[in-house]
Motif scaffolding. Sequence first.
Motif, mmCIF file in Angstrom:
data_model
loop_
_atom_site.group_PDB
_atom_site.id
_atom_site.type_symbol
_atom_site.label_atom_id
_atom_site.label_comp_id
_atom_site.label_asym_id
_atom_site.label_seq_id
_atom_site.Cartn_x
_atom_site.Cartn_y
_atom_site.Cartn_z
ATOM 1 N N VAL A 1 0.840 -1.201 0.000
ATOM 2 C CA VAL A 1 0.000 0.000 0.000
ATOM 3 C C VAL A 1 0.872 1.247 0.000
ATOM 4 N N LEU A 2 1.875 1.278 0.875
ATOM 5 C CA LEU A 2 2.750 2.456 0.943
ATOM 6 C C LEU A 2 3.491 2.668 -0.376
ATOM 7 N N GLN A 3 3.971 1.589 -0.972
ATOM 8 C CA GLN A 3 4.695 1.711 -2.240
ATOM 9 C C GLN A 3 3.792 2.317 -3.316
ATOM 10 N N ASP A 4 2.542 1.879 -3.348
ATOM 11 C CA ASP A 4 1.590 2.400 -4.328
ATOM 12 C C ASP A 4 1.301 3.877 -4.065
ATOM 13 N N LEU A 5 1.132 4.246 -2.788
ATOM 14 C CA LEU A 5 0.858 5.639 -2.438
ATOM 15 C C LEU A 5 2.004 6.553 -2.851
ATOM 16 N N VAL A 6 3.224 6.149 -2.531
ATOM 17 C CA VAL A 6 4.401 6.971 -2.845
ATOM 18 C C VAL A 6 4.579 7.088 -4.366
ATOM 19 N N THR A 7 4.267 6.008 -5.092
ATOM 20 C CA THR A 7 4.359 6.041 -6.557
ATOM 21 C C THR A 7 3.419 7.105 -7.117
ATOM 22 N N HIS A 8 2.200 7.169 -6.593
ATOM 23 C CA HIS A 8 1.259 8.226 -7.001
ATOM 24 C C HIS A 8 1.744 9.599 -6.542
ATOM 25 N N GLY A 9 2.232 9.660 -5.321
ATOM 26 C CA GLY A 9 2.574 10.935 -4.717
ATOM 27 C C GLY A 9 3.800 11.619 -5.277
ATOM 28 N N GLN A 10 4.679 10.865 -5.941
ATOM 29 C CA GLN A 10 5.926 11.459 -6.436
ATOM 30 C C GLN A 10 5.683 12.516 -7.513
ATOM 31 N N TYR A 11 4.490 12.476 -8.124
ATOM 32 C CA TYR A 11 4.182 13.425 -9.198
ATOM 33 C C TYR A 11 3.456 14.669 -8.682
ATOM 34 N N THR A 12 3.458 14.866 -7.373
ATOM 35 C CA THR A 12 2.724 15.984 -6.784
ATOM 36 C C THR A 12 3.673 17.004 -6.168
ATOM 37 N N GLU A 13 3.110 18.163 -5.810
ATOM 38 C CA GLU A 13 3.932 19.203 -5.184
ATOM 39 C C GLU A 13 4.498 18.738 -3.852
ATOM 40 N N ILE A 14 3.694 18.071 -3.042
ATOM 41 C CA ILE A 14 4.188 17.607 -1.744
ATOM 42 C C ILE A 14 5.205 16.483 -1.924
ATOM 43 N N GLY A 15 5.012 15.684 -2.982
ATOM 44 C CA GLY A 15 5.962 14.607 -3.278
ATOM 45 C C GLY A 15 7.327 15.139 -3.674
ATOM 46 N N ARG A 16 7.328 16.214 -4.438
ATOM 47 C CA ARG A 16 8.616 16.822 -4.819
ATOM 48 C C ARG A 16 9.272 17.478 -3.606
ATOM 49 N N LYS A 17 8.453 18.082 -2.742
ATOM 50 C CA LYS A 17 8.989 18.748 -1.542
ATOM 51 C C LYS A 17 9.748 17.774 -0.653
ATOM 52 N N TYR A 18 9.210 16.557 -0.508
ATOM 53 C CA TYR A 18 9.831 15.588 0.404
ATOM 54 C C TYR A 18 10.611 14.483 -0.310
ATOM 55 N N GLY A 19 10.811 14.645 -1.619
ATOM 56 C CA GLY A 19 11.667 13.711 -2.356
ATOM 57 C C GLY A 19 11.127 12.298 -2.418
ATOM 58 N N PHE A 20 9.846 12.172 -2.801
ATOM 59 C CA PHE A 20 9.226 10.846 -2.844
ATOM 60 C C PHE A 20 9.940 9.891 -3.801
ATOM 61 N N THR A 21 10.580 10.418 -4.816
ATOM 62 C CA THR A 21 11.228 9.540 -5.804
ATOM 63 C C THR A 21 12.352 8.710 -5.199
ATOM 64 N N SER A 22 12.886 9.140 -4.062
ATOM 65 C CA SER A 22 13.983 8.383 -3.440
ATOM 66 C C SER A 22 13.560 7.653 -2.159
ATOM 67 N N LEU A 23 12.239 7.598 -1.910
ATOM 68 C CA LEU A 23 11.750 6.924 -0.690
ATOM 69 C C LEU A 23 11.391 5.476 -1.029
ATOM 70 N N PHE A 24 12.324 4.571 -0.729
ATOM 71 C CA PHE A 24 12.139 3.175 -1.139
ATOM 72 C C PHE A 24 11.674 2.249 -0.013
ATOM 73 N N ASN A 25 11.631 2.756 1.214
ATOM 74 C CA ASN A 25 11.172 1.896 2.302
ATOM 75 C C ASN A 25 10.487 2.736 3.383
ATOM 76 N N ILE A 26 9.899 2.048 4.338
ATOM 77 C CA ILE A 26 9.116 2.724 5.378
ATOM 78 C C ILE A 26 10.001 3.630 6.222
ATOM 79 N N ARG A 27 11.201 3.175 6.546
ATOM 80 C CA ARG A 27 12.106 3.959 7.398
ATOM 81 C C ARG A 27 12.436 5.295 6.738
#
Length: 504
Positions: free
Chosen positions: A33-59
Motif C-alpha cells: 500500500v505504501l509503495q503504491d501511495l508513494v508512486t502516485h505521490g511522487q508526481y505531486t507538489e508535496i511529493g517533490r517537496k519531500y523527495g518521494f522519488t527516493s523513498l524506497f522503504n518505510i524507514r
Amino acid sequence: MKLLSPAISRLARFRHWRIEQWVTDPIAAQREVLQDLVTHGQYTEIGRKYGFTSLFNIRKFKAAVPIHEYDDLKPYIERLMQGEQNLLWNTPVNWFAKSSGTTSDKSKFIPITQESLEDCHYQGAKDVLTLYYHQRNESDLLTGKGLVIGGSHQISKVNEEVNYGDLSAVLLQNTPIWANWIRTPDLSIALMDEWEEKIEKLAQSTIPEPVTSISGVPTWTLVLIKRILEITGKQTLKEVWPGLELYIHGGVSFTPYREQFERLIGDGCTYLEMYNASEGFFAAQDDPKEEGMLLFLNHGIFYEFMPVEEYGKKDPMTIGLDKVQIGKNYALVISTNGGLWRYLVGDTIQFTSLYPFRIKVSGRLKQYINAFGEEVIADNSDKAIAMACEKTGLFVKDYTAAPVYFGDHSKGAHEWLIEFEQSPSSTDQFAYELDCALKALNSDYEAKRYKDIALTLPNVIAVPQGLFHQWLKSKGKLGGQHKVPRLSNDRKYIDDIKMMMHQH
C-alpha cells in the motif's frame, strides 16, 4: 431488485478470499500500500517537496515526511478547492468531505479522490457485506432494503469543478445507480438539512418498505426508531419490519446504547460496528462476538501508530503493526489515496487482538480528563455509564463531563451533565455507581479517589430533555456526524451547556 439481490449476495460471499489474503499477510499488504501511495505521490507538489522519488522503504518515508495535522495541510487544501491540481495527489480532486470531528467552530475539508471513493470507502462497504455473509451464510439481507440515516448537508459548490458536503452526502452522490435500488429513503430525504423534518419524513417514507438493515449514528437512530414505533403503535421494530436482521453503527461508542436498542428492536438482530471517517474507511467488526473491529489493511491507507505519550513532542515516534501491543492507547497516523500524508486523525485506538489485527476506538487525543492525573478516556466513561445504567435501571441518552478544579475550600471532582431517558428523582445512586465503575476500570482514577484526597464523588446533573440537541443546534452542528464531546479537560463546553440550561 429481486433479480439483482441474489447476484450481489453471491458476489459478496465469493469475495472473502480477497480479505483472507491481507489478513494472512498484513505486513506485506501494508508495505505494498505504501509503495503504491508513494508512486502516485511522487508526481505531486508535496511529493517533490519531500523527495518521494527516493523513498524506497518505510524507514526513509518516516524520516523524510513529518507528521501533519489539518492546519499543516490546509494551505494545500485551500488551493485544491480553488481548482489547482497535483498538490497532494496525482489525479483530480473534485470532492471534499466537510467534517468537524468535534463541535469546534472550525470545519475541515478532507480531499476525496476517485481512488479513495472506489478503493477505500466503497471497497470497505463491500467488505462489511462480505464479512457479514461469512458469519451469516443463511442471511436474507439483500432481499429487502438498507435504511441509511445519512448526514445533514446538501452538496455545495465551490466552483464549477469542486463540490463539498459531509461524507455521507458525498458517498451517496457518487454511489453507483444499482446501489440506490437496495437503499432507502430517497436521496432527497437522505440529504435533508433540517433534522426535525428529516426524522419525520424518514419515518413516514420507510415504514412501508421491506427494511432488512439499518445504518446510522446511535443517537439519531434512536430518535427515528421511537418515532416509527409511535406512528405504528408497535412495541418493537421487528414488528414493523420482520425481516430486520442487522444494525450497523459507528461514530460514537455503542456501549451506553446497546440495552435500549435491544429493547426497542427486539430479538434476532445482529449489531456490527464500523469505523468509517471522512479520512477513510478504517475498520469494521468481522465477528459480532469479538469486541474489536478488523483493521482494513488493503484499502489505500498506510497506518502508523503513535503512543499517546508521544503527542506534542517535536519529533514523535510512531510504530508499525509488527510492534503494537494489545490494550495500549495509540493515536492513528495515516497516509491515504485521498492525498493525506502522515496525517494525525485525532482518534485514539487500542488493539484488541493481533493477527488478525482488531482495534477499538478509545477516544480522541483532545477528549479526555486528566486534570488531576486520573487519565480518564472516553472508553472508560462509556463503559462506566453502561455499568451504572445496569446497576440503577436507568437509561442514558447523552452525556458530557469535565473537571471541577480545586477551590480555596473545595477539592477537585468531575462534573457530569447527563440526559436520561426519564429523569430520576435523585442522581445520588447513579453518581455512586458511576464512581464505582470508573474506579474498577481505571486504576489512576481509583488512586486519585482514595479517601477523597484529590477527587471527590462525581457531581451528576440530570439535564432537561433535548438540551444537548438544542445546544448542537445553536452551534449549527445538528446532524449525523456531529456529536456532543464526551470528555473535555477544560470547562469550555460544559459551562456553555450549563449557561443554556439556566437560560431555559
